[in-house]
Motif scaffolding. Structure first.
Motif, PDB file in Angstrom:
ATOM      1  N   ILE A  16      30.756  42.349  35.201  1.00  0.00           N
ATOM      2  CA  ILE A  16      30.691  43.792  34.904  1.00  0.00           C
ATOM      3  C   ILE A  16      29.268  44.328  34.943  1.00  0.00           C
ATOM      4  O   ILE A  16      29.071  45.513  35.219  1.00  0.00           O
ATOM      5  N   SER A  17      28.280  43.479  34.683  1.00  0.00           N
ATOM      6  CA  SER A  17      26.898  43.968  34.741  1.00  0.00           C
ATOM      7  C   SER A  17      26.468  44.240  36.171  1.00  0.00           C
ATOM      8  O   SER A  17      25.538  45.016  36.417  1.00  0.00           O
ATOM      9  N   MET A  73      32.695  35.818  34.330  1.00  0.00           N
ATOM     10  CA  MET A  73      31.813  35.838  35.498  1.00  0.00           C
ATOM     11  C   MET A  73      32.382  34.916  36.570  1.00  0.00           C
ATOM     12  O   MET A  73      32.868  33.826  36.265  1.00  0.00           O
ATOM     13  N   GLU A  74      32.315  35.341  37.825  1.00  0.00           N
ATOM     14  CA  GLU A  74      32.673  34.480  38.958  1.00  0.00           C
ATOM     15  C   GLU A  74      31.388  34.119  39.700  1.00  0.00           C
ATOM     16  O   GLU A  74      30.619  34.998  40.096  1.00  0.00           O
ATOM     17  N   PHE A  75      31.162  32.828  39.845  1.00  0.00           N
ATOM     18  CA  PHE A  75      29.991  32.291  40.564  1.00  0.00           C
ATOM     19  C   PHE A  75      30.522  31.711  41.866  1.00  0.00           C
ATOM     20  O   PHE A  75      31.080  30.620  41.901  1.00  0.00           O
ATOM     21  N   ASN A  76      30.403  32.479  42.952  1.00  0.00           N
ATOM     22  CA  ASN A  76      31.098  32.178  44.202  1.00  0.00           C
ATOM     23  C   ASN A  76      30.143  31.903  45.348  1.00  0.00           C
ATOM     24  O   ASN A  76      29.091  32.556  45.476  1.00  0.00           O
ATOM     25  N   ARG A  77      30.521  30.981  46.207  1.00  0.00           N
ATOM     26  CA  ARG A  77      29.718  30.613  47.378  1.00  0.00           C
ATOM     27  C   ARG A  77      29.829  31.688  48.448  1.00  0.00           C
ATOM     28  O   ARG A  77      30.930  32.073  48.856  1.00  0.00           O
ATOM     29  N   LYS A  78      28.682  32.201  48.886  1.00  0.00           N
ATOM     30  CA  LYS A  78      28.662  33.194  49.951  1.00  0.00           C
ATOM     31  C   LYS A  78      29.218  32.596  51.242  1.00  0.00           C
ATOM     32  O   LYS A  78      29.041  31.412  51.525  1.00  0.00           O
ATOM     33  N   GLY A  79      29.891  33.446  52.008  1.00  0.00           N
ATOM     34  CA  GLY A  79      30.464  33.010  53.269  1.00  0.00           C
ATOM     35  C   GLY A  79      31.854  32.435  53.144  1.00  0.00           C
ATOM     36  O   GLY A  79      32.483  32.103  54.153  1.00  0.00           O
ATOM     37  N   THR A  80      32.352  32.292  51.889  1.00  0.00           N
ATOM     38  CA  THR A  80      33.714  31.817  51.668  1.00  0.00           C
ATOM     39  C   THR A  80      34.557  32.979  51.151  1.00  0.00           C
ATOM     40  O   THR A  80      34.040  34.023  50.756  1.00  0.00           O
ATOM     41  N   LEU A  81      35.855  32.772  51.125  1.00  0.00           N
ATOM     42  CA  LEU A  81      36.778  33.787  50.607  1.00  0.00           C
ATOM     43  C   LEU A  81      37.940  33.070  49.922  1.00  0.00           C
ATOM     44  O   LEU A  81      38.541  32.160  50.483  1.00  0.00           O
ATOM     45  N   ASP A  82      38.229  33.485  48.703  1.00  0.00           N
ATOM     46  CA  ASP A  82      39.351  32.924  47.945  1.00  0.00           C
ATOM     47  C   ASP A  82      39.911  34.049  47.083  1.00  0.00           C
ATOM     48  O   ASP A  82      39.539  34.217  45.928  1.00  0.00           O
ATOM     49  N   LEU A  83      40.798  34.847  47.682  1.00  0.00           N
ATOM     50  CA  LEU A  83      41.277  36.070  47.058  1.00  0.00           C
ATOM     51  C   LEU A  83      42.732  35.912  46.629  1.00  0.00           C
ATOM     52  O   LEU A  83      43.631  35.857  47.470  1.00  0.00           O
ATOM     53  N   PRO A  84      42.993  35.816  45.319  1.00  0.00           N
ATOM     54  CA  PRO A  84      44.380  35.705  44.856  1.00  0.00           C
ATOM     55  C   PRO A  84      45.201  36.936  45.219  1.00  0.00           C
ATOM     56  O   PRO A  84      44.674  38.040  45.374  1.00  0.00           O
ATOM     57  N   GLU A  85      46.495  36.725  45.325  1.00  0.00           N
ATOM     58  CA  GLU A  85      47.419  37.795  45.702  1.00  0.00           C
ATOM     59  C   GLU A  85      47.278  39.022  44.810  1.00  0.00           C
ATOM     60  O   GLU A  85      47.268  40.150  45.298  1.00  0.00           O
ATOM     61  N   ILE A  86      47.140  38.827  43.501  1.00  0.00           N
ATOM     62  CA  ILE A  86      47.094  39.967  42.581  1.00  0.00           C
ATOM     63  C   ILE A  86      45.841  40.815  42.772  1.00  0.00           C
ATOM     64  O   ILE A  86      45.774  41.940  42.286  1.00  0.00           O
ATOM     65  N   CYS A 100      42.227  45.225  44.995  1.00  0.00           N
ATOM     66  CA  CYS A 100      41.169  45.472  44.013  1.00  0.00           C
ATOM     67  C   CYS A 100      39.815  45.449  44.724  1.00  0.00           C
ATOM     68  O   CYS A 100      39.311  44.393  45.106  1.00  0.00           O
ATOM     69  N   ALA A 101      39.213  46.621  44.916  1.00  0.00           N
ATOM     70  CA  ALA A 101      38.000  46.744  45.729  1.00  0.00           C
ATOM     71  C   ALA A 101      36.828  45.938  45.175  1.00  0.00           C
ATOM     72  O   ALA A 101      36.020  45.402  45.932  1.00  0.00           O
ATOM     73  N   SER A 102      36.733  45.828  43.849  1.00  0.00           N
ATOM     74  CA  SER A 102      35.559  45.186  43.253  1.00  0.00           C
ATOM     75  C   SER A 102      35.544  43.673  43.435  1.00  0.00           C
ATOM     76  O   SER A 102      34.525  43.030  43.175  1.00  0.00           O
ATOM     77  N   VAL A 103      36.654  43.080  43.865  1.00  0.00           N
ATOM     78  CA  VAL A 103      36.679  41.637  44.096  1.00  0.00           C
ATOM     79  C   VAL A 103      37.075  41.308  45.530  1.00  0.00           C
ATOM     80  O   VAL A 103      37.495  40.195  45.829  1.00  0.00           O
ATOM     81  N   ALA A 104      36.912  42.261  46.425  1.00  0.00           N
ATOM     82  CA  ALA A 104      37.320  42.066  47.821  1.00  0.00           C
ATOM     83  C   ALA A 104      36.585  40.908  48.476  1.00  0.00           C
ATOM     84  O   ALA A 104      37.101  40.288  49.417  1.00  0.00           O
ATOM     85  N   ASP A 105      35.387  40.592  47.975  1.00  0.00           N
ATOM     86  CA  ASP A 105      34.604  39.488  48.558  1.00  0.00           C
ATOM     87  C   ASP A 105      34.587  38.260  47.653  1.00  0.00           C
ATOM     88  O   ASP A 105      33.683  37.428  47.732  1.00  0.00           O
TER      89      ASP A 105
END
Length: 293
Positions: A88-89, A99-112, A116-121
């Protein structure tokens, strides 16, 4: 497990990639004197499987609030070339208070999350959760828990018209209709994401300036579900998780037993759920030999 299921080799690849990301996470923590411990299903996995629960597809890690904030600052400042931090910050629209700490260049987007635009990446990575102090006084505790529960639900309904529901039959239909209505109203009324975030954080961190008997991670539907005393967490213990050695709470078995009962018994097959992705892309890991251990 309900709905679609992973091909076994895809799920295993996802788990190994998450371990590779955890290697970086652990390195950051050790170099910067940051404490963390395995949490929720991963804490069960440590004890029952020595790694992932076989059908699990995510990594849950907890920290005390000061360590959570310190890690976030370092990750954003020093590792933004390799990792995204969703929180949120960074984006007030982010729909959760972890917090989600995610590797750039990957994608793992749950169905739900597909709309949701804020988690599209949202990429492959780790979910990090903060522990905050719980009021000692019974009435103050009731007010705190009600407030974090209320603002957590408002946050979800602001973003999702069809949140995940754990009801069946007519109750599910009624509550689903209420959620659709509440979602519409929250996006008509002048209630901003920032306002909701501020109210939740004020309640969650209200007692962090003093020592209290209990701490809890308030993300759950029941805010005290993961409550523990500090002596149950520290000193942290090292245990095997796949090919890694990770931190677990000092009394991991006791806290898991209190939360889940006989957690060493496998649940029925129809309760073995995960977060089958709407989109999954291994990105830089696509053509790598990622075997570990």
């Amino acid at each position: 497990m309900m709905g679609e299921q992973y091909e076994p080799e895809v799920l295993r690849k996802l788990q190994i990639v998450q371990c590779i990301i955890m290697e970086d996470f652990i390195k950051i923590c050790e170099e910067n004197d940051i404490n963390y411990f395995m949490f929720s299903g991963c804490a069960i996995g440590v004890e029952r499987h020595g790694g992932f629960i076989p059908w699990d597809d995510d990594v849950d890690i907890a920290m005390l609030r000061p360590d959570y904030e310190k890690f976030k600052e370092i990750a954003i400042r020093d590792y933004s070339d390799k990792y995204n931090v969703l929180e949120i910050s960074e984006d007030p629209r982010f729909p959760f208070f972890n917090m989600e700490f995610n590797r750039k260049g990957t994608l793992d987007l749950p169905e739900i999350f597909k709309d949701c635009a804020s988690v599209a990446d949202m990429g492959i990575g780790l979910a990090l959760y903060a522990y905050d102090n719980v009021a000692d006084d019974p009435w103050a505790r009731k007010r705190q828990l009600w407030s974090v529960f209320f603002w957590h639900k408002i946050k979800i309904l602001k973003e999702f018209g069809h949140p995940v529901l754990f009801f069946k039959g007519w109750k599910r239909k009624v509550i689903s209709a209420i959620c659709v209505f509440a979602h519409a109203m929250l996006n008509i009324l002048p209630i901003s994401h920032a306002f909701i975030n501020k109210r939740y954080m004020k309640s969650a961190t209200k007692y962090n300036d003093r020592e209290t008997k209990l701490i809890s991670c308030f993300f759950d539907t029941t805010p005290m579900a993961y409550a523990m005393e500090m002596s149950e967490i520290f000193p942290l213990q090292k245990k095997k998780f796949e090919y890694l050695m990770v931190n677990v709470p000092n009394k991991n078995h006791e806290s898991l037993t209190r939360r889940y009962g006989d957690y060493m018994q496998l649940p029925p097959e129809d309760e073995r759920k995960n977060h089958y992705p709407y989109k999954l892309d291994f990105g830089p890991f696509d053509h790598e030999d990622i075997e570990r251990g």
